[in-house]
Design a protein around this motif. Sequence first.
Motif, PDB file in Angstrom:
ATOM      1  N   SER A 160      21.381   3.097   9.892  1.00  0.00           N
ATOM      2  CA  SER A 160      22.792   2.782   9.752  1.00  0.00           C
ATOM      3  C   SER A 160      23.328   3.502   8.520  1.00  0.00           C
ATOM      4  O   SER A 160      22.654   3.620   7.498  1.00  0.00           O
ATOM      5  N   ILE A 161      24.524   4.034   8.665  1.00  0.00           N
ATOM      6  CA  ILE A 161      25.141   4.783   7.575  1.00  0.00           C
ATOM      7  C   ILE A 161      26.448   4.102   7.246  1.00  0.00           C
ATOM      8  O   ILE A 161      27.287   3.876   8.120  1.00  0.00           O
ATOM      9  N   ASP A 162      26.583   3.687   5.994  1.00  0.00           N
ATOM     10  CA  ASP A 162      27.817   3.021   5.569  1.00  0.00           C
ATOM     11  C   ASP A 162      28.262   3.723   4.290  1.00  0.00           C
ATOM     12  O   ASP A 162      27.803   3.402   3.193  1.00  0.00           O
ATOM     13  N   GLY A 163      29.103   4.705   4.457  1.00  0.00           N
ATOM     14  CA  GLY A 163      29.483   5.524   3.309  1.00  0.00           C
ATOM     15  C   GLY A 163      28.262   6.282   2.820  1.00  0.00           C
ATOM     16  O   GLY A 163      27.652   7.013   3.594  1.00  0.00           O
ATOM     17  N   ASP A 164      27.878   6.037   1.586  1.00  0.00           N
ATOM     18  CA  ASP A 164      26.691   6.696   1.063  1.00  0.00           C
ATOM     19  C   ASP A 164      25.443   5.834   1.210  1.00  0.00           C
ATOM     20  O   ASP A 164      24.356   6.255   0.838  1.00  0.00           O
ATOM     21  N   LEU A 165      25.666   4.614   1.688  1.00  0.00           N
ATOM     22  CA  LEU A 165      24.509   3.724   1.852  1.00  0.00           C
ATOM     23  C   LEU A 165      23.783   4.070   3.143  1.00  0.00           C
ATOM     24  O   LEU A 165      24.352   4.021   4.237  1.00  0.00           O
ATOM     25  N   PHE A 166      22.495   4.396   2.984  1.00  0.00           N
ATOM     26  CA  PHE A 166      21.683   4.743   4.155  1.00  0.00           C
ATOM     27  C   PHE A 166      20.661   3.635   4.359  1.00  0.00           C
ATOM     28  O   PHE A 166      19.986   3.224   3.415  1.00  0.00           O
ATOM     29  N   LYS A 167      20.624   3.143   5.595  1.00  0.00           N
ATOM     30  CA  LYS A 167      19.717   2.033   5.884  1.00  0.00           C
ATOM     31  C   LYS A 167      18.810   2.404   7.042  1.00  0.00           C
ATOM     32  O   LYS A 167      19.273   2.936   8.062  1.00  0.00           O
ATOM     33  N   ALA A 168      17.507   2.146   6.877  1.00  0.00           N
ATOM     34  CA  ALA A 168      16.558   2.292   8.000  1.00  0.00           C
ATOM     35  C   ALA A 168      15.948   0.922   8.242  1.00  0.00           C
ATOM     36  O   ALA A 168      15.429   0.302   7.307  1.00  0.00           O
ATOM     37  N   ILE A 169      16.085   0.441   9.471  1.00  0.00           N
ATOM     38  CA  ILE A 169      15.616  -0.921   9.774  1.00  0.00           C
ATOM     39  C   ILE A 169      14.514  -0.833  10.838  1.00  0.00           C
ATOM     40  O   ILE A 169      14.751  -0.387  11.965  1.00  0.00           O
ATOM     41  N   VAL A 170      13.325  -1.250  10.429  1.00  0.00           N
ATOM     42  CA  VAL A 170      12.198  -1.272  11.375  1.00  0.00           C
ATOM     43  C   VAL A 170      11.963  -2.722  11.734  1.00  0.00           C
ATOM     44  O   VAL A 170      11.902  -3.579  10.848  1.00  0.00           O
TER      45      VAL A 170
ATOM     46  N   GLN B  31       0.843  -1.209   0.000  1.00  0.00           N
ATOM     47  CA  GLN B  31       0.000   0.000   0.000  1.00  0.00           C
ATOM     48  C   GLN B  31       0.870   1.248   0.000  1.00  0.00           C
ATOM     49  O   GLN B  31       0.639   2.198  -0.757  1.00  0.00           O
ATOM     50  N   THR B  32       1.912   1.221   0.873  1.00  0.00           N
ATOM     51  CA  THR B  32       2.795   2.380   0.971  1.00  0.00           C
ATOM     52  C   THR B  32       3.478   2.650  -0.382  1.00  0.00           C
ATOM     53  O   THR B  32       3.544   3.788  -0.850  1.00  0.00           O
ATOM     54  N   LEU B  33       3.987   1.549  -0.993  1.00  0.00           N
ATOM     55  CA  LEU B  33       4.681   1.710  -2.267  1.00  0.00           C
ATOM     56  C   LEU B  33       3.735   2.214  -3.344  1.00  0.00           C
ATOM     57  O   LEU B  33       4.121   3.018  -4.192  1.00  0.00           O
ATOM     58  N   GLY B  34       2.493   1.746  -3.282  1.00  0.00           N
ATOM     59  CA  GLY B  34       1.482   2.227  -4.227  1.00  0.00           C
ATOM     60  C   GLY B  34       1.319   3.728  -4.112  1.00  0.00           C
ATOM     61  O   GLY B  34       1.216   4.457  -5.104  1.00  0.00           O
TER      62      GLY B  34
ATOM     63  N   GLY C 102      -2.141   0.087  12.339  1.00  0.00           N
ATOM     64  CA  GLY C 102      -1.902   0.253  10.904  1.00  0.00           C
ATOM     65  C   GLY C 102      -1.701   1.698  10.498  1.00  0.00           C
ATOM     66  O   GLY C 102      -0.782   2.035   9.748  1.00  0.00           O
ATOM     67  N   ARG C 103      -2.544   2.614  11.050  1.00  0.00           N
ATOM     68  CA  ARG C 103      -2.461   4.028  10.671  1.00  0.00           C
ATOM     69  C   ARG C 103      -1.117   4.621  11.071  1.00  0.00           C
ATOM     70  O   ARG C 103      -0.496   5.369  10.326  1.00  0.00           O
ATOM     71  N   ARG C 104      -0.672   4.278  12.315  1.00  0.00           N
ATOM     72  CA  ARG C 104       0.587   4.840  12.808  1.00  0.00           C
ATOM     73  C   ARG C 104       1.775   4.237  12.085  1.00  0.00           C
ATOM     74  O   ARG C 104       2.759   4.919  11.809  1.00  0.00           O
ATOM     75  N   LEU C 105       1.674   2.936  11.751  1.00  0.00           N
ATOM     76  CA  LEU C 105       2.775   2.288  11.058  1.00  0.00           C
ATOM     77  C   LEU C 105       2.911   2.848   9.632  1.00  0.00           C
ATOM     78  O   LEU C 105       4.013   3.013   9.119  1.00  0.00           O
ATOM     79  N   TRP C 106       1.790   3.167   9.062  1.00  0.00           N
ATOM     80  CA  TRP C 106       1.808   3.835   7.736  1.00  0.00           C
ATOM     81  C   TRP C 106       2.547   5.145   7.834  1.00  0.00           C
ATOM     82  O   TRP C 106       3.352   5.489   6.975  1.00  0.00           O
ATOM     83  N   ARG C 107       2.343   5.887   8.910  1.00  0.00           N
ATOM     84  CA  ARG C 107       3.044   7.160   9.090  1.00  0.00           C
ATOM     85  C   ARG C 107       4.550   6.935   9.193  1.00  0.00           C
ATOM     86  O   ARG C 107       5.346   7.757   8.704  1.00  0.00           O
ATOM     87  N   VAL C 108       4.947   5.823   9.806  1.00  0.00           N
ATOM     88  CA  VAL C 108       6.370   5.494   9.909  1.00  0.00           C
ATOM     89  C   VAL C 108       6.945   5.268   8.510  1.00  0.00           C
ATOM     90  O   VAL C 108       7.936   5.897   8.123  1.00  0.00           O
ATOM     91  N   PHE C 109       6.274   4.385   7.729  1.00  0.00           N
ATOM     92  CA  PHE C 109       6.754   4.080   6.386  1.00  0.00           C
ATOM     93  C   PHE C 109       6.690   5.335   5.504  1.00  0.00           C
ATOM     94  O   PHE C 109       7.569   5.590   4.681  1.00  0.00           O
TER      95      PHE C 109
END
Lengths: 230, 680
Positions: free
Chosen positions: B664-674, B542-545, B573-580
Amino acid sequence: MYNILICDDEKDIVSALEIYLHAEGYTTFAAYTGKQALEILKKEDIHLLLLDIMMPEMDGISALTSLRAYSNVPVILLTAKSEDTDKVLGLNIGADDYVTKPFNPVEVIARVRSQLRRYMQLGGGQAPAESSACTVGGITLDDRAKEVFADGEKINLTPTEYEILKLLMQSPGEVFSPKEIYRRVWKNAPYGAEGTVAVHIRHLREKIEINPAEPRYLKVVWAQGYKIEK
Amino acid sequence: MSKIKCSLFAKVTAIFLSVLLLVGTALSVICVIFCGAAGGYTGEYTYFRNSAMESILRAYAYEVADAYENGVDLAERYAGNNFYYVISKDGTTNYNKEGIRRSVTIHTTSYVDYTLQEDETPWQYYNYTTEVAPPTLATTAVEEVEYFIFSPSMVTQAPTEEDTPRFTVEYTVTLYEKAEKDGDDLLSLAEFWLDLAYEMRYAAILLALLGLSLLIFVLVFLFSAAGHHRGEEKANLNYVDRIPFDLYTAICAAIAVGINALVLFFLESLYYSRYYHDISSEFITIVGFFAGIAVLAVIDYLILLGYGLSFATRVKVGGLIRRTLIFRILAFLARILAAIGKAIWSMLRSIPLIPKTVLIVLGISLIEFVLLLANLWEGDNLLILWLVEKAILIPLILWIAMMLRKLKKGGEAIAAGRLQEKIDTRRMPADFGKFGQTLNHIGDGLGHAVDERMKSERMKTELITNVSHDIKTPLTSIVNYVDLIKKEEPESETMRQYISVLERQAARLKKLIEDLVEASKASSGTLSVEMARCEVGVLLEQTLGEYEDKLTEKGLTPVVNVPEEPIFILADGRRLWRVFDNLLNNICKYAQPDTRVYISLERIGHRAVITFRNISKDPLNISSDELMERFVRGDSSRNTEGSGLGLSIARSLTELQNGHLALSIDGDLFKAIVSFETVE
């Protein structure tokens, strides 16, 4: 044309709205407190009310409560509160729609037009008698003519969008998961392809909703699916 | 009823009545038992009477025989009695007198001692058999002579009285009961009572039952009234009841035993005295004897009743055991022991911890040493002593260990933030208790600080919300009038440029206010979350849509990796959507255009892990922790859109739903892990 009453304690907002509404050809009346609004409503033939909630003397909520005792004139709330509970409260006591501040004037005009069309053309909330058409809220779907109307305005949909809307409107209030929608509309097993459903839904929403970010009819139930509000 | 219960007069009357009833009932019962045993209910009157009178006559006959042997003047002694007597040695029982009702004959044997004469010597009887006439009973025939032998060797001294010869004399005593009783003796008395008993034999049953039931009634009244006094609501002790119970029991027992002994002794002497007094007093003696028995029974009854009533009062008031002398003495001893223990304890407590420990260990060692020394002499008790010592020490050590465990748990609770949990220090002595209380105080202090913090956070949120409302109103006018200016279609190009700046900045201000409110609400926890079972895969789709167009616009290609099987978590669901929403918004803003964005969902152990990976547009010379701070942005210029609150909001919202957000930041790679815990 129609008479619109604008009620807000902030005079600049009232005059700005007056300018926009005049441009659209509406006649406007201005009130700065809830009390004034009620007085004007008694004297004049008002077709729509734009009502602020936070006002001195008599706030929008109590004005709306006493108004609803004798009139079903459409009311759009103007509110600075974006809390869900405030919106629910406003709709529960009899508002037809709401706009949160700071609002986009175009959106306000669109909502005004939509409410007036429903109120005046559909006869004050009476259900239409067309048998082949299916109506939920302000959306009308005529399956014979393959036409869709949102608040009386014809909407152009792609065949897929049309099928999705038809499916959802057949059982209003029911939540359909993307997989289910894919299976019923594409008539295919959804092997990871259901992601396209979300995109179609968003396009559909942009077409039938005035503000797609805050849909009134086609709602997203996050992490579950989609539904048409009853 | 309660009024009668309190009346002293009623009680005295009841006691008096109960005595009367007791005597009456006792007499009736005796009458019934006697009549039953003597055949009063089965045989004729004559049989009943005679069997009773016969036993009295027989008793008199033995008495007469006894008196005769002792050489009493029978004619004088039995002149007043209601019988005639005949004593014969040849068995004659004839007595031709008028007015005889019945007779009793007894055969009796008597021993007569031979008295040594002065001139006789014992050895004259050596191997000698003789007939010796009894010296005092000349009229009696000697029927048998005892043989007695003295051996010569035994003759060292004069024979004693025991060695004198004995003679057995047999004779017959017959008593004839007079038909007309002209004297007062046992016979006339018995005849009176026998007649009365026979007359009353049926009435007595009734009287016995009636008397018994009335007696029970009166006793029930007395026992229920015991302890109730006029003008008092409940039962109360009087001065007798205040005597300690065991002492009272002893006093009552002593009085009863004393009186019984005294009266019985008196009655016994009275009973035997009739042999030594003249016959005229015999009747009085007998009557006195029975009267004495009756009086004694009444006295015993009264003592028992008094004891019972006092007992009832004590039971009603309560504290029967507490009001005993033994209990008081024991309690007193216990108090003294407790005081001594307390004194030792307080002395021990005032010593600091280390010296105290040393002192206790030394004390134990000293006791062990003394016992060991004692065992060197005594020998084989060592094993038993060792066992006894361990049996005392092991529970003690366990107790200390348990207190330590409690303290440890309390400390851990504070460390884990469960500040409401308190250590129960009630049963902890000295230093343990103090330590526990200190821990509790730390918890209290921390709790207080946390509460204060929460309160100020909430106040801040409230302030931000109110201020944002006030800002929104003028902002509305700004947005509207900028739009109106735009509608005027200004000629100059610069004018149009300025207007677009105003428009953009107004939109940014709006976004900033909204984010600010959301961030403060999310971090202070005033936001409501409705936790439900959510399918993460669906939410991602849904988020990607929602974001497809925005990503395409920036030339970003999403690469999505979601497993086939659904993964469920507990979230709103509503709050998690806000996170994504916030995370993807970030990606759209800060990702290098024309790159791929990797979004994956996987199950790792019991956690659902959603990872967003992208290549940053600008070099990220900032730590991931700093990025999550409010108002911190990857670009220091702050010129682009955004409030700098997105990640902070995302983290607060994730944590509100018991999830975890890591960057996490690895050089230019930015990662968000939920990550969230999965549910079935």
